[in-house]
Write an enzyme that holds these catalytic residues in place. Structure first.
Site, PDB file in Angstrom:
ATOM      1  CG  HIS A 220      -1.895  -1.069   1.283  1.00  0.00           C
ATOM      2  ND1 HIS A 220      -2.949  -1.059   2.176  1.00  0.00           N
ATOM      3  CD2 HIS A 220      -2.035  -2.211   0.552  1.00  0.00           C
ATOM      4  CE1 HIS A 220      -3.683  -2.149   1.996  1.00  0.00           C
ATOM      5  NE2 HIS A 220      -3.140  -2.860   1.014  1.00  0.00           N
TER       6      HIS A 220
ATOM      7  CD  GLU B  63      -2.079   4.180   3.116  1.00  0.00           C
ATOM      8  OE1 GLU B  63      -1.791   3.554   2.072  1.00  0.00           O
ATOM      9  OE2 GLU B  63      -3.205   4.150   3.626  1.00  0.00           O
TER      10      GLU B  63
ATOM     11  CB  CYS C  81      -6.539  -0.769   5.312  1.00  0.00           C
ATOM     12  SG  CYS C  81      -4.766  -1.156   5.275  1.00  0.00           S
TER      13      CYS C  81
ATOM     14  CB  CYS D  82      -2.138   1.730   6.240  1.00  0.00           C
ATOM     15  SG  CYS D  82      -1.582   0.869   4.738  1.00  0.00           S
TER      16      CYS D  82
END
Length: 153
Positions: free
Chosen positions: A58, A60, A87, A90
């Site tokens: 992801h 992040e 999410c 993260c």
């Protein structure tokens, strides 16, 4: 003063949106992120789950991995701009890295953990709760995601 902060948030979120556009061009889910310290871009990236064949890639996480690889452990003086609500994975990384401030665009009603499904960043049982700002360029970020998924159907 408040207008200056909003203008700055818009400027940096625009950079995150540019990263999301790059992700879309690479056939990745269009989510982008930018890490800022002292009004300077430290690093930026976008989702790369397909490219890296890694469901954890992801935007992040890629940014947190980059900055911690330089020997920086805690991010209390940093702001992360991301185009979609983080999410659970993260959000947990943002807590453990002690991020100072999170600014995100669109809410994620299916997997968001900064207010949609759960709000882990406000859980007072945890040792760190970063400042959170939401909704900056939300319409643009949401439209980009909707268009991407619409094109896949």
């Amino acid at each position: 003063m408040k207008n200056d902060i909003l203008a700055q948030d818009m400027q940096f979120m625009s950079l995150a949106m540019s990263e999301a556009e790059l992700a879309k061009l690479e056939d990745e889910i269009p989510i982008g992120a930018v890490l800022i310290k002292d009004n300077l871009v430290v690093c930026k990236d976008h989702n790369r789950t397909n490219q890296l064949q890694n469901p954890l890639a992801h935007a992040e996480k890629l940014i947190i991995d980059k900055i911690t690889s330089t020997g920086i452990k805690f991010l209390t003086d940093y702001t992360l701009y991301v185009t979609l609500e983080p999410c659970m994975m993260c959000s947990g990384m943002l807590i453990w890295s002690r991020l100072g401030r999170l600014v995100f665009a669109a809410f994620d009603p299916k997997a968001g953990c900064v207010g949609s499904v759960y709000n882990v960043l406000k859980d007072k049982q945890l040792n760190h709760n970063p400042e959170v700002i939401s909704g900056i360029m939300a319409e643009e970020a949401s439209a980009l995601l909707k268009d991407f998924f619409k094109s896949k159907r």
